[in-house]
Scaffold this active site. Structure first.
Site, PDB file in Angstrom:
ATOM      1  N   THR A 133       0.831  -1.211   0.000  1.00 22.14           N
ATOM      2  CA  THR A 133       0.000   0.000   0.000  1.00 22.14           C
ATOM      3  C   THR A 133       0.861   1.255   0.000  1.00 22.14           C
ATOM      4  O   THR A 133       2.005   1.232   0.480  1.00 22.14           O
ATOM      5  CB  THR A 133      -0.891  -0.015   1.266  1.00 22.14           C
ATOM      6  OG1 THR A 133      -1.468   1.266   1.435  1.00 22.14           O
ATOM      7  CG2 THR A 133      -0.100  -0.341   2.521  1.00 22.14           C
ATOM      8  N   ASP A 134       0.287   2.367  -0.474  1.00 24.34           N
ATOM      9  CA  ASP A 134       0.994   3.659  -0.388  1.00 24.34           C
ATOM     10  C   ASP A 134       1.004   4.188   1.040  1.00 24.34           C
ATOM     11  O   ASP A 134       1.728   5.141   1.339  1.00 24.34           O
ATOM     12  CB  ASP A 134       0.373   4.685  -1.347  1.00 24.34           C
ATOM     13  CG  ASP A 134      -1.087   5.023  -1.038  1.00 24.34           C
ATOM     14  OD1 ASP A 134      -1.697   4.362  -0.174  1.00 24.34           O
ATOM     15  OD2 ASP A 134      -1.616   5.950  -1.683  1.00 24.34           O
ATOM     16  N   GLU A 135       0.213   3.558   1.938  1.00 18.54           N
ATOM     17  CA  GLU A 135       0.129   4.071   3.314  1.00 18.54           C
ATOM     18  C   GLU A 135       1.454   3.902   4.068  1.00 18.54           C
ATOM     19  O   GLU A 135       1.671   4.547   5.093  1.00 18.54           O
ATOM     20  CB  GLU A 135      -1.021   3.390   4.080  1.00 18.54           C
ATOM     21  CG  GLU A 135      -2.352   3.654   3.402  1.00 18.54           C
ATOM     22  CD  GLU A 135      -3.561   3.210   4.205  1.00 18.54           C
ATOM     23  OE1 GLU A 135      -3.489   3.191   5.439  1.00 18.54           O
ATOM     24  OE2 GLU A 135      -4.580   2.884   3.577  1.00 18.54           O
ATOM     25  N   TYR A 158      -1.972  -0.877  10.844  1.00 16.71           N
ATOM     26  CA  TYR A 158      -2.047  -1.511   9.513  1.00 16.71           C
ATOM     27  C   TYR A 158      -0.835  -1.137   8.663  1.00 16.71           C
ATOM     28  O   TYR A 158      -0.123  -2.016   8.162  1.00 16.71           O
ATOM     29  CB  TYR A 158      -3.340  -1.089   8.797  1.00 16.71           C
ATOM     30  CG  TYR A 158      -3.339  -1.404   7.314  1.00 16.71           C
ATOM     31  CD1 TYR A 158      -3.338  -2.720   6.865  1.00 16.71           C
ATOM     32  CD2 TYR A 158      -3.307  -0.380   6.362  1.00 16.71           C
ATOM     33  CE1 TYR A 158      -3.321  -3.009   5.496  1.00 16.71           C
ATOM     34  CE2 TYR A 158      -3.290  -0.664   5.002  1.00 16.71           C
ATOM     35  CZ  TYR A 158      -3.294  -1.979   4.577  1.00 16.71           C
ATOM     36  OH  TYR A 158      -3.267  -2.258   3.227  1.00 16.71           O
ATOM     37  N   LYS A 162       2.298  -3.457   7.217  1.00 17.89           N
ATOM     38  CA  LYS A 162       2.608  -3.605   5.791  1.00 17.89           C
ATOM     39  C   LYS A 162       4.050  -3.140   5.526  1.00 17.89           C
ATOM     40  O   LYS A 162       4.772  -3.748   4.731  1.00 17.89           O
ATOM     41  CB  LYS A 162       1.629  -2.798   4.924  1.00 17.89           C
ATOM     42  CG  LYS A 162       0.206  -3.319   4.907  1.00 17.89           C
ATOM     43  CD  LYS A 162       0.061  -4.723   4.340  1.00 17.89           C
ATOM     44  CE  LYS A 162       0.294  -4.822   2.859  1.00 17.89           C
ATOM     45  NZ  LYS A 162      -0.041  -6.169   2.312  1.00 17.89           N
TER      46      LYS A 162
HETATM   47  P1  NAD Z   1      -9.277  -7.980   1.721  1.00 20.09           P
HETATM   48  O1  NAD Z   1      -9.329  -7.726   3.197  1.00 20.09           O
HETATM   49  O2  NAD Z   1     -10.491  -7.720   0.909  1.00 20.09           O
HETATM   50  O3  NAD Z   1      -8.850  -9.497   1.451  1.00 20.09           O
HETATM   51  C1  NAD Z   1      -7.832 -10.127   2.181  1.00 20.09           C
HETATM   52  C2  NAD Z   1      -7.878 -11.610   1.858  1.00 20.09           C
HETATM   53  O4  NAD Z   1      -6.804 -12.271   2.549  1.00 20.09           O
HETATM   54  C3  NAD Z   1      -9.178 -12.299   2.294  1.00 20.09           C
HETATM   55  O5  NAD Z   1      -9.641 -13.156   1.259  1.00 20.09           O
HETATM   56  C4  NAD Z   1      -8.765 -13.092   3.515  1.00 20.09           C
HETATM   57  O6  NAD Z   1      -9.538 -14.279   3.716  1.00 20.09           O
HETATM   58  C5  NAD Z   1      -7.321 -13.424   3.190  1.00 20.09           C
HETATM   59  N1  NAD Z   1      -6.516 -13.664   4.399  1.00 20.09           N
HETATM   60  C6  NAD Z   1      -6.462 -12.903   5.513  1.00 20.09           C
HETATM   61  N2  NAD Z   1      -5.636 -13.457   6.422  1.00 20.09           N
HETATM   62  C7  NAD Z   1      -5.144 -14.596   5.847  1.00 20.09           C
HETATM   63  C8  NAD Z   1      -4.242 -15.599   6.275  1.00 20.09           C
HETATM   64  N3  NAD Z   1      -3.661 -15.539   7.491  1.00 20.09           N
HETATM   65  N4  NAD Z   1      -3.938 -16.605   5.429  1.00 20.09           N
HETATM   66  C9  NAD Z   1      -4.521 -16.679   4.194  1.00 20.09           C
HETATM   67  N5  NAD Z   1      -5.420 -15.781   3.752  1.00 20.09           N
HETATM   68  C10 NAD Z   1      -5.709 -14.738   4.565  1.00 20.09           C
HETATM   69  O7  NAD Z   1      -8.032  -7.120   1.198  1.00 20.09           O
HETATM   70  P2  NAD Z   1      -7.836  -6.357  -0.200  1.00 20.09           P
HETATM   71  O8  NAD Z   1      -8.436  -5.015  -0.085  1.00 20.09           O
HETATM   72  O9  NAD Z   1      -8.211  -7.261  -1.299  1.00 20.09           O
HETATM   73  O10 NAD Z   1      -6.247  -6.172  -0.184  1.00 20.09           O
HETATM   74  C11 NAD Z   1      -5.386  -7.179  -0.709  1.00 20.09           C
HETATM   75  C12 NAD Z   1      -3.948  -6.735  -0.546  1.00 20.09           C
HETATM   76  O11 NAD Z   1      -3.746  -5.489  -1.210  1.00 20.09           O
HETATM   77  C13 NAD Z   1      -3.549  -6.514   0.914  1.00 20.09           C
HETATM   78  O12 NAD Z   1      -2.238  -6.996   1.093  1.00 20.09           O
HETATM   79  C14 NAD Z   1      -3.592  -5.007   1.085  1.00 20.09           C
HETATM   80  O13 NAD Z   1      -2.669  -4.587   2.067  1.00 20.09           O
HETATM   81  C15 NAD Z   1      -3.205  -4.542  -0.305  1.00 20.09           C
HETATM   82  N6  NAD Z   1      -3.734  -3.233  -0.710  1.00 20.09           N
HETATM   83  C16 NAD Z   1      -5.068  -2.948  -0.611  1.00 20.09           C
HETATM   84  C17 NAD Z   1      -5.548  -1.719  -1.054  1.00 20.09           C
HETATM   85  C18 NAD Z   1      -7.020  -1.385  -1.006  1.00 20.09           C
HETATM   86  O14 NAD Z   1      -7.409  -0.232  -1.305  1.00 20.09           O
HETATM   87  N7  NAD Z   1      -7.928  -2.311  -0.685  1.00 20.09           N
HETATM   88  C19 NAD Z   1      -4.666  -0.769  -1.591  1.00 20.09           C
HETATM   89  C20 NAD Z   1      -3.303  -1.101  -1.669  1.00 20.09           C
HETATM   90  C21 NAD Z   1      -2.862  -2.335  -1.244  1.00 20.09           C
END
Ligand code: NAD
Length: 353
Positions: A133-135, A158, A162
């Site tokens: 993430t950019d955070e 969070y 990350k």
């Molecule tokens: P999300 O919370 O919708 O999904 C997370 C998934 O990971 C879920 O399916 C969950 O069941 C699975 N999970 C959680 N803990 C687990 C474990 N211990 N073992 C196996 N599976 C596990 O998240 P998202 O929004 O799809 O984000 C996905 C990735 O992208 C993350 O790493 C997040 O940090 C990164 N990200 C998200 C955003 C955003 O805006 N949503 C932006 C930048 C980066």
């Protein structure tokens, strides 16, 4: 190629899996624990493909990760599994340390062990792609952009978790020569977004005639990217990115939170007007701000554009229109999640005024 996707039942992971099955010839193994945020219903459209497989497993469990790697023998690991909600990280930071830091360590250790068993051609082609993430870069003032060399300055449990996982990934690249890639992306939005996050939460509450709670003055700025644009960026990076390199991904769509909510209200006024004719914006209320709320994030995504030819297809306006239409047409997906009280506000350290 064979691509192991961790967190493939989540918001971004499921968009990646759907994209890979629908638009490429790659095979996919989805490795997901199915926490509250992991929903196999996000994958109904691809679940029957012969190129798709699912294993329920925890990224912190080395034995399960090892079995998945040895059985599937991936060319690429894309690591998205994480605890991802900032408000939850304020209430329950332990799960974030466990999954995001210990889980990423476990993935790296097992990926390295698996990688060391490959022949030299396969070793050179292997990629471990960590999605971040950019955070991690902290908070900006009124001007400036995060570049790939902006120092890390995470502020929430969070973003700190990350940041820790990003450092581990870079260390495995430098120390052990594992071919790693890291992408740092801005806020995503789009279909199948769990209704605890700003955009789907506001759509759900607006349609239910509830107050639309905006933190503080709503003047925090975020850079918004439509999820399918993120997914195409991920594919560009794991297919053509240079190992050891970091790529920022962003939508060039800086918006204040209040602008986002007003745009959603105006879109709903057009597509699903209230029966009483009152604009949805009348439902907006301002609530006590999130503790330590970062003021502004903005991404310089020129490297991925210049080096890998990626650019977003959606503008904020086209992406929001698609998203609102999707939530209007898929109430059967999000209503049970809202009913299960998943959309309750979290991360409040003091009573709301
Ligand atoms: P999300 O919370 O919708 O999904 C997370 C998934 O990971 C879920 O399916 C969950 O069941 C699975 N999970 C959680 N803990 C687990 C474990 N211990 N073992 C196996 N599976 C596990 O998240 P998202 O929004 O799809 O984000 C996905 C990735 O992208 C993350 O790493 C997040 O940090 C990164 N990200 C998200 C955003 C955003 O805006 N949503 C932006 C930048 C980066």
């Amino acid at each position: 190629m064979r691509i192991l996707v961790t967190g493939g039942a989540g918001f971004i992971g499921s968009a990646l899996v759907r994209h890979l099955i629908e638009n490429t010839a790659h095979e996919v193994l989805n490795f997901d624990k199915l926490t509250y945020a992991g929903l196999l219903s996000t994958l109904d459209s691809v679940a029957r493909s012969s190129r798709y497989r699912f294993v329920q497993g925890d990224v912190c469990d080395a034995a399960s990760v090892r079995a998945a790697l040895d059985d599937f023998r991936p060319d690429i690991v894309t690591h998205l599994a994480a605890e991802s909600h900032v408000d939850r990280s304020i209430d329950e930071p332990g799960a974030f340390i466990q999954t995001n830091i210990v889980g990423t360590y476990t993935m790296l250790a097992e990926a390295r062990r698996y990688w060391s068993t490959l022949g030299s051609t396969e070793q050179a082609a292997f990629r471990f792609h960590h999605i971040s993430t950019d955070e991690v870069y902290g908070s900006l003032g009124d001007t400036g952009l995060f570049t790939e060399s902006t120092p890390y300055d995470p502020r929430s449990p969070y973003s700190a978790s990350k940041a820790g996982s990003d450092h581990l990934v870079q260390a495995w690249g430098h120390t052990y020569g594992l071919p790693v890639l890291v992408t740092n992306c801005s806020n995503n939005y789009g279909p199948y977004h769990y209704p605890e996050k700003l955009i789907p939460l506001m759509i759900a509450k607006a349609l239910d005639g509830e107050a639309l709670p905006v933190y503080g003055k709503g003047d925090q700025v975020r850079d918004w990217l439509y999820v399918d644009d993120h997914v195409r960026a991920l594919q560009a990076v794991f297919e053509r990115g240079e190992p050891g390199r970091r790529y920022n991904v962003g939508g060039h769509n800086e918006k204040q939170n209040i602008e986002v909510v007003r745009t959603l209200c105006a879109t709903l006024d057009r597509l699903a007007p209230r029966a009483d004719g009152i604009p949805y914006a009348e439902q907006i209320t301002f609530v006590v701000d999130r503790p330590g709320h970062d003021r502004r994030y903005a991404i310089d995504a020129s490297r991925i554009g210049r080096e890998l030819g990626w650019k977003p297809r959606e503008t904020f306006e086209t992406g929001i229109e698609k998203t609102v239409r999707w939530y209007l047409e898929h109430e059967e997906w999000w209503r049970p999640l809202v009913a299960a009280k998943a959309a309750e506000r979290r991360g409040v350290c003091e009573p709301e005024g």
